[in-house]
Design a protein around this motif. Structure first.
Motif, PDB file in Angstrom:
ATOM      1  N   SER A  23       0.585  -1.393  -0.088  1.00 27.44           N
ATOM      2  CA  SER A  23       0.213   0.263   0.129  1.00 27.44           C
ATOM      3  C   SER A  23       1.169   1.167   0.202  1.00 27.44           C
ATOM      4  N   ARG A  24       0.149   2.342  -0.528  1.00 25.97           N
ATOM      5  CA  ARG A  24       0.417   3.538  -0.098  1.00 25.97           C
ATOM      6  C   ARG A  24       0.176   4.876   0.246  1.00 25.97           C
ATOM      7  N   VAL A  25       0.562   5.533   1.091  1.00 30.32           N
ATOM      8  CA  VAL A  25      -0.032   6.488   2.580  1.00 30.32           C
ATOM      9  C   VAL A  25       0.220   7.723   1.975  1.00 30.32           C
ATOM     10  N   LEU A  26      -0.614   8.898   1.398  1.00 30.43           N
ATOM     11  CA  LEU A  26      -0.193   9.971   0.678  1.00 30.43           C
ATOM     12  C   LEU A  26      -0.550  10.893   1.786  1.00 30.43           C
ATOM     13  N   ARG A  27       0.311  11.707   2.643  1.00 25.19           N
ATOM     14  CA  ARG A  27       0.388  12.535   3.349  1.00 25.19           C
ATOM     15  C   ARG A  27       0.376  14.639   2.753  1.00 25.19           C
ATOM     16  N   ILE A  28      -0.851  14.710   2.698  1.00 24.40           N
ATOM     17  CA  ILE A  28      -1.151  15.764   2.075  1.00 24.40           C
ATOM     18  C   ILE A  28      -1.059  16.618   2.847  1.00 24.40           C
ATOM     19  N   VAL A  29      -0.564  17.896   2.631  1.00 25.55           N
ATOM     20  CA  VAL A  29      -0.946  19.376   3.523  1.00 25.55           C
ATOM     21  C   VAL A  29      -1.230  20.755   3.408  1.00 25.55           C
ATOM     22  N   VAL A  30      -2.466  20.798   3.416  1.00 26.29           N
ATOM     23  CA  VAL A  30      -3.690  21.722   2.469  1.00 26.29           C
ATOM     24  C   VAL A  30      -3.787  22.664   4.074  1.00 26.29           C
ATOM     25  N   PRO A  31      -4.147  23.853   3.058  1.00 27.08           N
ATOM     26  CA  PRO A  31      -5.225  24.588   4.201  1.00 27.08           C
ATOM     27  C   PRO A  31      -6.660  24.152   4.875  1.00 27.08           C
ATOM     28  N   ALA A  32      -6.768  24.759   5.676  1.00 28.22           N
ATOM     29  CA  ALA A  32      -8.241  24.092   6.601  1.00 28.22           C
ATOM     30  C   ALA A  32      -8.986  24.981   5.366  1.00 28.22           C
ATOM     31  N   ASP A  33      -9.293  25.871   4.082  1.00 32.27           N
ATOM     32  CA  ASP A  33     -10.101  25.865   3.711  1.00 32.27           C
ATOM     33  C   ASP A  33     -10.199  24.996   2.458  1.00 32.27           C
ATOM     34  N   THR A  34      -9.119  24.312   1.518  1.00 33.64           N
ATOM     35  CA  THR A  34      -9.534  23.904   0.941  1.00 33.64           C
ATOM     36  C   THR A  34     -10.311  23.269   0.365  1.00 33.64           C
ATOM     37  N   ALA A  35     -10.946  23.098  -0.462  1.00 35.01           N
ATOM     38  CA  ALA A  35     -12.287  22.561  -1.352  1.00 35.01           C
ATOM     39  C   ALA A  35     -12.750  21.417  -0.869  1.00 35.01           C
ATOM     40  N   PRO A  36     -13.183  20.400  -0.256  1.00 33.97           N
ATOM     41  CA  PRO A  36     -12.680  18.808  -0.040  1.00 33.97           C
ATOM     42  C   PRO A  36     -13.168  18.202  -1.489  1.00 33.97           C
ATOM     43  N   ASP A  37     -13.682  18.329  -2.225  1.00 34.54           N
ATOM     44  CA  ASP A  37     -13.673  17.889  -3.675  1.00 34.54           C
ATOM     45  C   ASP A  37     -12.221  17.839  -4.183  1.00 34.54           C
ATOM     46  N   LYS A  38     -11.438  19.041  -4.295  1.00 34.39           N
ATOM     47  CA  LYS A  38      -9.936  18.958  -4.289  1.00 34.39           C
ATOM     48  C   LYS A  38      -9.536  17.197  -3.866  1.00 34.39           C
ATOM     49  N   ILE A  39      -9.527  17.408  -2.778  1.00 35.58           N
ATOM     50  CA  ILE A  39      -9.346  16.043  -2.203  1.00 35.58           C
ATOM     51  C   ILE A  39      -9.900  14.725  -2.996  1.00 35.58           C
ATOM     52  N   THR A  40     -11.020  14.896  -2.860  1.00 39.98           N
ATOM     53  CA  THR A  40     -12.002  13.346  -3.609  1.00 39.98           C
ATOM     54  C   THR A  40     -11.630  13.638  -5.090  1.00 39.98           C
TER      55      THR A  40
END
Length: 67
Positions: A23-40
């Motif tokens: 498996s892979r674990v991907l950690r992305i640190v983004v500003p709190a106001d990042t739209a959830p659809d971008k992560i999806t």
């Protein structure tokens, strides 16, 4: 953006069988106001590229700085 290689497992909801796989674990640190659809969108692209049925997403607030 950080990627960890790991070993994981997944239970198929249809058969209840557990599959173990690399498996892979991907950690992305983004500003709190990042739209959830971008992560999806990242999760959906990963599922498509690697033919995965499921991708876990964990979100939490952190205090971070990069100097």
């Amino acid at each position: 953006l950080t990627v960890y290689e790991t070993a994981g497992q997944w239970r198929d909801p249809a058969t209840q069988k557990i599959a173990r796989e690399r498996s892979r674990v991907l950690r992305i640190v983004v500003p709190a106001d990042t739209a959830p659809d971008k992560i999806t969108a990242v999760a959906e692209a990963y599922k498509k590229q690697f033919r995965q049925k499921s991708v876990g997403i964990l979100t939490r607030q952190v205090c971070a700085s990069f100097d």
